[in-house]
Design a protein around this motif. Sequence first.
Motif, PDB file in Angstrom:
ATOM      1  N   PRO A 170      39.981  37.546  43.482  1.00 12.89           N
ATOM      2  CA  PRO A 170      39.170  37.695  42.278  1.00 12.89           C
ATOM      3  C   PRO A 170      40.090  37.823  41.075  1.00 12.89           C
ATOM      4  CG  PRO A 170      39.147  39.720  43.559  1.00 12.89           C
ATOM      5  CD  PRO A 170      39.980  38.743  44.323  1.00 12.89           C
ATOM      6  N   CYS A 171      39.705  37.216  39.980  1.00 12.29           N
ATOM      7  CA  CYS A 171      40.616  37.215  38.830  1.00 12.29           C
ATOM      8  C   CYS A 171      39.839  36.911  37.543  1.00 12.29           C
ATOM      9  CB  CYS A 171      41.695  36.154  39.038  1.00 12.29           C
ATOM     10  SG  CYS A 171      41.027  34.537  39.448  1.00 12.29           S
ATOM     11  N   ARG A 205      37.695  52.596  50.490  1.00  7.45           N
ATOM     12  CA  ARG A 205      36.257  52.433  50.227  1.00  7.45           C
ATOM     13  C   ARG A 205      35.472  52.978  51.400  1.00  7.45           C
ATOM     14  NH1 ARG A 205      35.749  46.960  47.217  1.00  7.45           N
ATOM     15  NH2 ARG A 205      37.542  47.226  45.841  1.00  7.45           N
ATOM     16  N   PHE A 244      33.163  40.676  37.232  1.00  7.83           N
ATOM     17  CA  PHE A 244      33.858  41.955  37.299  1.00  7.83           C
ATOM     18  C   PHE A 244      33.894  42.485  35.879  1.00  7.83           C
ATOM     19  CE2 PHE A 244      35.558  39.109  40.480  1.00  7.83           C
ATOM     20  CZ  PHE A 244      35.375  39.849  41.640  1.00  7.83           C
ATOM     21  N   GLN A 292      46.420  48.577  36.130  1.00 13.04           N
ATOM     22  CA  GLN A 292      46.355  47.780  34.887  1.00 13.04           C
ATOM     23  C   GLN A 292      46.467  48.730  33.694  1.00 13.04           C
ATOM     24  OE1 GLN A 292      43.121  45.111  34.213  1.00 13.04           O
ATOM     25  NE2 GLN A 292      43.079  44.346  36.317  1.00 13.04           N
ATOM     26  N   PHE A 341      35.806  44.176  34.205  1.00 11.47           N
ATOM     27  CA  PHE A 341      37.078  44.272  33.471  1.00 11.47           C
ATOM     28  C   PHE A 341      37.635  42.916  33.076  1.00 11.47           C
ATOM     29  CE2 PHE A 341      38.433  44.092  37.904  1.00 11.47           C
ATOM     30  CZ  PHE A 341      37.543  44.973  38.512  1.00 11.47           C
ATOM     31  N   VAL A 342      36.953  41.820  33.431  1.00  8.56           N
ATOM     32  CA  VAL A 342      37.412  40.486  33.004  1.00  8.56           C
ATOM     33  C   VAL A 342      36.260  39.673  32.422  1.00  8.56           C
ATOM     34  CG1 VAL A 342      39.471  40.167  34.435  1.00  8.56           C
ATOM     35  CG2 VAL A 342      37.217  39.810  35.446  1.00  8.56           C
ATOM     36  N   GLN A 400      45.678  46.035  48.539  1.00  5.10           N
ATOM     37  CA  GLN A 400      45.476  45.023  47.493  1.00  5.10           C
ATOM     38  C   GLN A 400      46.779  44.840  46.732  1.00  5.10           C
ATOM     39  OE1 GLN A 400      42.394  46.488  44.879  1.00  5.10           O
ATOM     40  NE2 GLN A 400      40.804  45.392  46.011  1.00  5.10           N
ATOM     41  N   HIS A 438      40.433  50.507  44.050  1.00  9.21           N
ATOM     42  CA  HIS A 438      41.154  49.252  43.816  1.00  9.21           C
ATOM     43  C   HIS A 438      42.459  49.545  43.074  1.00  9.21           C
ATOM     44  CE1 HIS A 438      38.426  48.773  39.947  1.00  9.21           C
ATOM     45  NE2 HIS A 438      38.998  49.937  40.016  1.00  9.21           N
ATOM     46  N   GLU A 482      47.533  44.058  42.786  1.00 10.18           N
ATOM     47  CA  GLU A 482      47.014  43.788  41.453  1.00 10.18           C
ATOM     48  C   GLU A 482      48.071  43.023  40.659  1.00 10.18           C
ATOM     49  OE1 GLU A 482      44.045  44.992  41.085  1.00 10.18           O
ATOM     50  OE2 GLU A 482      43.652  44.446  39.001  1.00 10.18           O
ATOM     51  N   SER A 538      43.319  48.089  40.473  1.00  8.41           N
ATOM     52  CA  SER A 538      43.137  47.788  39.042  1.00  8.41           C
ATOM     53  C   SER A 538      43.454  49.002  38.169  1.00  8.41           C
ATOM     54  CB  SER A 538      41.698  47.335  38.777  1.00  8.41           C
ATOM     55  OG  SER A 538      41.383  46.232  39.581  1.00  8.41           O
ATOM     56  N   GLN A 589      31.489  49.283  44.598  1.00  8.53           N
ATOM     57  CA  GLN A 589      32.579  49.900  45.346  1.00  8.53           C
ATOM     58  C   GLN A 589      32.160  51.286  45.816  1.00  8.53           C
ATOM     59  OE1 GLN A 589      35.912  49.840  42.671  1.00  8.53           O
ATOM     60  NE2 GLN A 589      36.031  47.612  42.683  1.00  8.53           N
ATOM     61  N   ALA A 599      44.269  38.871  34.734  1.00  7.06           N
ATOM     62  CA  ALA A 599      44.502  39.870  35.781  1.00  7.06           C
ATOM     63  C   ALA A 599      43.927  39.326  37.076  1.00  7.06           C
ATOM     64  CB  ALA A 599      43.832  41.187  35.427  1.00  7.06           C
ATOM     65  N   PHE A 600      44.466  39.792  38.173  1.00  2.77           N
ATOM     66  CA  PHE A 600      43.919  39.384  39.482  1.00  2.77           C
ATOM     67  C   PHE A 600      44.117  40.505  40.497  1.00  2.77           C
ATOM     68  CE2 PHE A 600      48.014  38.753  41.485  1.00  2.77           C
ATOM     69  CZ  PHE A 600      48.847  38.426  40.421  1.00  2.77           C
ATOM     70  N   GLY A 601      43.298  40.484  41.525  1.00  3.07           N
ATOM     71  CA  GLY A 601      43.419  41.488  42.597  1.00  3.07           C
ATOM     72  C   GLY A 601      43.462  40.759  43.927  1.00  3.07           C
TER      73      GLY A 601
HETATM   74  N1  DAH Z   1      39.448  45.355  41.428  1.00  2.00           N
HETATM   75  C1  DAH Z   1      38.619  44.344  42.014  1.00  2.00           C
HETATM   76  C2  DAH Z   1      38.130  44.810  43.360  1.00  2.00           C
HETATM   77  O1  DAH Z   1      38.793  45.490  44.043  1.00  2.00           O
HETATM   78  C3  DAH Z   1      39.363  43.077  42.208  1.00  2.00           C
HETATM   79  C4  DAH Z   1      39.692  42.409  40.907  1.00  2.00           C
HETATM   80  C5  DAH Z   1      38.821  41.512  40.331  1.00  2.00           C
HETATM   81  C6  DAH Z   1      40.891  42.650  40.294  1.00  2.00           C
HETATM   82  C7  DAH Z   1      39.112  40.858  39.182  1.00  2.00           C
HETATM   83  C8  DAH Z   1      41.216  42.014  39.087  1.00  2.00           C
HETATM   84  C9  DAH Z   1      40.290  41.096  38.542  1.00  2.00           C
HETATM   85  O2  DAH Z   1      42.349  42.227  38.460  1.00  2.00           O
HETATM   86  O3  DAH Z   1      40.637  40.448  37.420  1.00  2.00           O
HETATM   87  O4  DAH Z   1      37.060  44.445  43.738  1.00  2.00           O
END
Ligand code: DAH
Length: 353
Positions: free
Chosen positions: A295-296, A207, A261, A186, A263-264, A221, A181, A223, A183, A160, A318-320
């Motif tokens: 992405p998640c 970005r 990612f 979160q 964080f997951v 985004q 992001h 989240e 995130s 990023q 979690a997902f974005g």
């Molecule tokens: N924060 C990531 C991005 O912007 C996207 C993302 C990926 C968010 C995986 C999430 C996750 O919550 O679980 O590239």
Amino acid sequence: MINKLESALVSFKSEIASLVKQADVLNLKAKYLGKQGEISEILKSLKDATVEEKKLIGPKANEIKDTILKLVDETLANIELNEINEKLQANRIDISLTDDMLEKKNVHGGFHPRTLIRQEVEDIFLSMGFEVLDGPHIETEFYNFEALNIPGDHPARDMQDTFWFRDESSPEGNKHLLRTHTSTIQIRGMMDRKPPFKFIAPGTVFRCERTDASHEMVFQQLEGMMVGENISVSNLIYFMKQTLKEIFKRDVEVRLRPGFFPFVEPGFELDIRCQVCAGKGCSVCKQVGWVELLPCGMVHPNVLRAGGVDPEKYNGFAFGLGLDRLVMMKYGIEDIRHLQSGDLRFNSQFKEY
Ligand code: DAH
């Protein structure tokens, strides 16, 4: 001579009364008071008058001159005022216009397509019991990276390209940046509540990107996070499929790929069939027929810990969601840059309220 002066004043008064232009008023002033003006001509014969007559005529002439000058000034000021009023009237904005008056004039306001989609997605998640959270655009390194399991030397920081603020005074690890992001929320969301909980957080992210048909520097985004006991990947897939079905009002073909990612763990990329070209290949899907939309993954224990949640007891997903991509898919927009362009020819196509 006095009679002549007085009758000159009378005709001056009647002439000036009909004038509406400043230039005409100035010409009239010259016609009477100029070197060869009527009053001056009358006064030229003063040299032949007796001393007695001069004593009478002198003050009278001055009085008439003063009257003319005063009338000229007043008329000029009135003309100026009228011009200002006319301009104000012409440029008037009537803030009391009501909806149906606008309707008659065929003038419509409308929401930006991003707003329409965001509201729709928010409603879908609210109906599934999620909260809607918000967070700051200017973040610290902690919320944007550290707490999300991305330490300073982690290569994932390169994923990023970040806009950093120059604030040398802040302690190491707490520099300011424009969030890359959503995130970040979160962590903020976890810190403020006790499990079980589920929330979404839509918002703008930034970005330092090279822009093209599918990349922008400023984009949106959404989240999402769900934390509780015994949450599984199938919960994640269920919620995602449900959401996409509601958004597109039909079953949308999806595929799940492993994705990394920090964080997951495990992390996935959820792709959907390109809705712009129906999978045939276009600039939005870069000719592959699939678009990376979501992405998640299952929240990493380090992230739970950073948010004050015990990873021995709780877990979550979690997902974005890329909101702009979703807007493009839903409305068949082929270039992301239209969204940020402010071009009314683009914006006014979306008339829904
Ligand atoms: N924060 C990531 C991005 O912007 C996207 C993302 C990926 C968010 C995986 C999430 C996750 O919550 O679980 O590239």
